[in-house]
Enzyme design. Structure first.
Site, mmCIF file in Angstrom:
data_model
loop_
_atom_site.group_PDB
_atom_site.id
_atom_site.type_symbol
_atom_site.label_atom_id
_atom_site.label_comp_id
_atom_site.label_asym_id
_atom_site.label_seq_id
_atom_site.Cartn_x
_atom_site.Cartn_y
_atom_site.Cartn_z
ATOM 1 C CE LYS A 143 1.248 3.133 -5.281
ATOM 2 N NZ LYS A 143 0.753 1.877 -4.697
ATOM 3 C CB CYS A 175 1.068 2.948 -0.881
ATOM 4 S SG CYS A 175 1.530 1.329 -0.177
ATOM 5 C CD GLU A 193 -2.446 1.778 -1.777
ATOM 6 O OE1 GLU A 193 -2.103 1.820 -2.967
ATOM 7 O OE2 GLU A 193 -1.702 1.334 -0.875
#
Length: 320
Positions: free
Chosen positions: A153, A195, A80
């Site tokens: 995300k 993440c 990321e």
């Protein structure tokens, strides 16, 4: 068979030595199964310290990708924020890039040049719909230099630990509205996440049910949460979904406000850490053995034992 060079800097090194004997026994059993699946599917996981200097960050990525190519990796996973880490939210928005822009084009050229798939684990993507917010996009590029998939995300990270760290992703990032079906690659079907998504097992279950062999969690974990939860979360997602997990990571100090935990790693479907990056900028590799994955699923058939009649199904929603 203990692969100490790959794991010597991990906090888990000593436990890997203990577990490795059992894992080796399982590996031998999996290789005796009859299958035409390839037995050499190397993937590379990368670790770096991004700053607000895009050019320096790209040069680091370029070096890591070439090192991975020399090792024989078919797919290389970048973390990321592999494009940059802004000094504040306003800068993060101002520096955002587009899929048809120069930086992504350079990564496409790298993929084609190295005949390798690339996972850009999280780039700051401009959105036409909003000027003050961006998307955190996980982009897969195939070995022909073409974009194979883009996942935005869905779970955004807001944390406020007084005198330690404050990160409010919702202030400048648009939450993704759907999942992306696992991407068919030369090493297996890759499920995309980013993440903080690792803390929500529903996403990984949905991806596994859609056929994922590999779950990816490119990250920029904070020091505090990383030390407490990073490895246990990754191993949990691997074990409960019987998938490989590949987690590229940011590490070290990005600026005066932000430091990342690192410990990029690859975990197998039994929960064994196969490879872990050293401190600092690094790349390590491991083999994705789909025969072994099938063996684990056959010997522990949890997907046949789920009680959907009691707790239902996790729905796969692509947002369309």
């Amino acid at each position: 068979m203990l692969l100490p060079a790959l794991c010597s800097s991990c906090s888990t090194y000593r436990t890997i030595l203990i577990r490795k004997v059992g894992f080796f026994r399982c590996s031998i059993m999996s290789q005796t199964t009859s299958s035409n699946l390839p037995k050499s599917n190397l993937v590379a996981v990368c670790q770096m310290t991004s700053t607000d200097d895009k050019e320096t960050n790209f040069k680091t990525c370029d070096d890591l990708i070439h090192r991975a190519a020399e090792m024989g990796a078919k797919v290389t996973f970048l973390p990321e924020c592999c494009d940059y880490v802004g000094n504040n939210s306003a800068e993060s928005v101002d520096m955002a890039i587009s899929l048809d822009g120069k930086l992504v084009s350079r990564f496409k050229n790298l993929a084609k040049k190295c005949s390798m798939w690339l996972s850009l684990g999280g780039i700051h993507l401009k959105e036409v719909s909003e000027k003050n917010r961006i998307s955190n996009a996980h982009v897969m590029i195939n070995s022909n230099g073409e974009i194979a998939a883009v996942y935005k995300k869905t779970h955004l990270f807001d944390v406020n630990i007084p005198k330690v760290v404050t990160l409010m992703e919702t202030g400048y990032t648009i939450p993704g509205q759907g999942m992306v079906e696992p991407v068919v690659t030369p090493v297996g079907n890759v499920g995309l996440a980013v993440c903080y998504d690792v803390r929500f097992p529903e996403l990984s279950i949905a991806l596994a049910e859609k056929g994922a062999d590999i779950l990816t969690y490119p990250s920029a974990f904070t020091q505090t949460t990383g030390m407490a939860h990073w490895e246990v979360l990754l191993r949990s997602r691997a074990i409960e979904n019987q998938c490989y997990v590949v987690a590229a990571a940011q590490t070290g100090k990005h600026n005066d406000k932000r430091t990342s935990y690192g410990h990029a790693m690859i975990v197998d479907p039994w929960g064994t850490v196969l490879a872990c990056c050293r401190e600092g900028t690094d790349v390590c590799v491991a083999n994705i053995d789909l025969n072994y994955l099938q063996s684990v699923r056959q010997r522990m058939p949890i997907w046949n034992h789920r009680r959907h009649d009691i707790y239902g199904h996790v729905l796969f929603n692509d947002g369309k």
